[in-house]
Scaffold this motif. Structure first.
Motif, PDB file in Angstrom:
ATOM      1  N   VAL A   1      -6.725   2.419  -1.424  1.00  0.00           N
ATOM      2  CA  VAL A   1      -6.148   1.469  -2.375  1.00  0.00           C
ATOM      3  C   VAL A   1      -7.253   0.605  -2.972  1.00  0.00           C
ATOM      4  O   VAL A   1      -8.320   0.440  -2.383  1.00  0.00           O
TER       5      VAL A   1
ATOM      6  N   ASP B   1      -4.826   7.858   0.561  1.00  0.00           N
ATOM      7  CA  ASP B   1      -4.201   6.541   0.739  1.00  0.00           C
ATOM      8  C   ASP B   1      -5.140   5.388   0.421  1.00  0.00           C
ATOM      9  O   ASP B   1      -4.795   4.220   0.643  1.00  0.00           O
TER      10      ASP B   1
ATOM     11  N   ILE C   1      -3.138   3.177  -5.860  1.00  0.00           N
ATOM     12  CA  ILE C   1      -3.260   4.128  -4.762  1.00  0.00           C
ATOM     13  C   ILE C   1      -3.854   5.409  -5.322  1.00  0.00           C
ATOM     14  O   ILE C   1      -3.377   5.941  -6.328  1.00  0.00           O
TER      15      ILE C   1
ATOM     16  N   CYS D   1       0.814  -1.213   0.000  1.00  0.00           N
ATOM     17  CA  CYS D   1       0.000   0.000   0.000  1.00  0.00           C
ATOM     18  C   CYS D   1       0.848   1.265   0.000  1.00  0.00           C
ATOM     19  O   CYS D   1       0.321   2.371   0.184  1.00  0.00           O
TER      20      CYS D   1
END
Length: 269
Positions: free
Chosen positions: A220, A218, A202, A174
């Motif tokens: 994903v 952030d 992302i 990630c």
């Protein structure tokens, strides 16, 4: 989830969905209906590659693919391999080229080292342990899987709190790899930069983006050309799965962003 009502207005033959929050799973539609995943397959295949890394089949920095490329480059679409053919289109680390062919290079390598087809490896390493009984990789590791909302909800639970790999391994997946690279998100145009993790897209500052305007940077996940998507926000316990059987197109660009914004608003209410 009141936002599920919006799904009933979508111009699709079938739609099923789930939202995961605080250990609970809320669903809509027939969660056992099988759908073609197309590029959402990349999430499942990539998780299998992360398992393979922990099993010692290869390491992130093992050379693989074009000269100078590694497993890390292939997983993050930075190897220079073309979209659908295992040929070199750009230099390693020059451009984020969204590549299903790169996924297949990884799958072929795992198959060779594990001495079984990658579809069997993924079945044993991922689908069986998670009880994903209606999931199958039938073709390319880049786009050839079929699954259900029920099964992908189990996968979403796994990526919220990994049990098959170390938390540190998934945290790396990630994390943006080669952060300065520009590239094209299919259907959404050139992104400068175009952040990607290890198989997991992302969101970053991409605009427009299929997850909408309000989900965190952030976030994903991945979407598929068969009208499917899955997103997860690390550290929040929140994820969403939506599967349809109408190919991605203008309808999806119009429908997905406001729906995801609506879901996020409801979760934060």
């Amino acid at each position: 989830m009141q936002s599920f009502n919006t799904l009933d207005t979508w111009p699709v033959p079938n739609v099923a969905a789930s939202v995961l929050v605080d250990g609970k799973v809320y669903t809509h539609g027939d969660v056992d209906h099988p759908f073609e995943l197309m590029s959402v397959t990349k999430l499942l295949a990539s998780y299998g590659f992360l398992i393979a890394i922990e099993e010692g089949i290869f390491e992130l920095d093992t050379p693989l693919g074009p000269e100078g490329s590694t497993v890390r480059h292939l997983l993050s679409h930075a190897s220079g391999v073309a979209a659908n053919m295992p040929i070199v289109e750009k230099g390693v680390g020059e451009r984020r080229i969204y590549s299903s062919a790169g996924m297949d290079i990884l799958a072929d390598t795992v198959a060779q080292e594990a001495e079984m087809p990658y579809r069997e490896y993924l079945q044993e390493a991922l689908f069986s342990p998670l009880g994903m009984k209606n999931s199958k990789l039938w073709g390319s590791a880049g786009f050839g899987a079929r699954s259900t909302v029920a099964d992908l909800s189990k996968f979403a639970q796994e990526i919220i709190k990994p049990t098959l790999i170390a938390a540190e391994t998934f945290a790396e997946a990630c994390t943006v790899q080669f952060p300065d690279l520009i590239g094209t998100v299919p259907g959404y145009g050139m992104q400068k930069p175009c952040p990607w993790g290890l198989g997991f897209e992302i969101k970053g500052e991409k605009n427009p983006h299929w997850t909408g305007n309000t989900l965190p940077a952030d976030t994903v996940g991945h979407f598929g050309q068969s009208g499917t998507f899955l997103w997860m926000v690390p550290g929040t316990g929140r994820a969403c799965v939506v599967l349809t059987d109408r190919d991605f197109g203008p309808w999806a660009k119009e429908a997905w962003m406001p729906f995801n914004d609506e879901v996020w608003a409801e979760l934060n209410a």
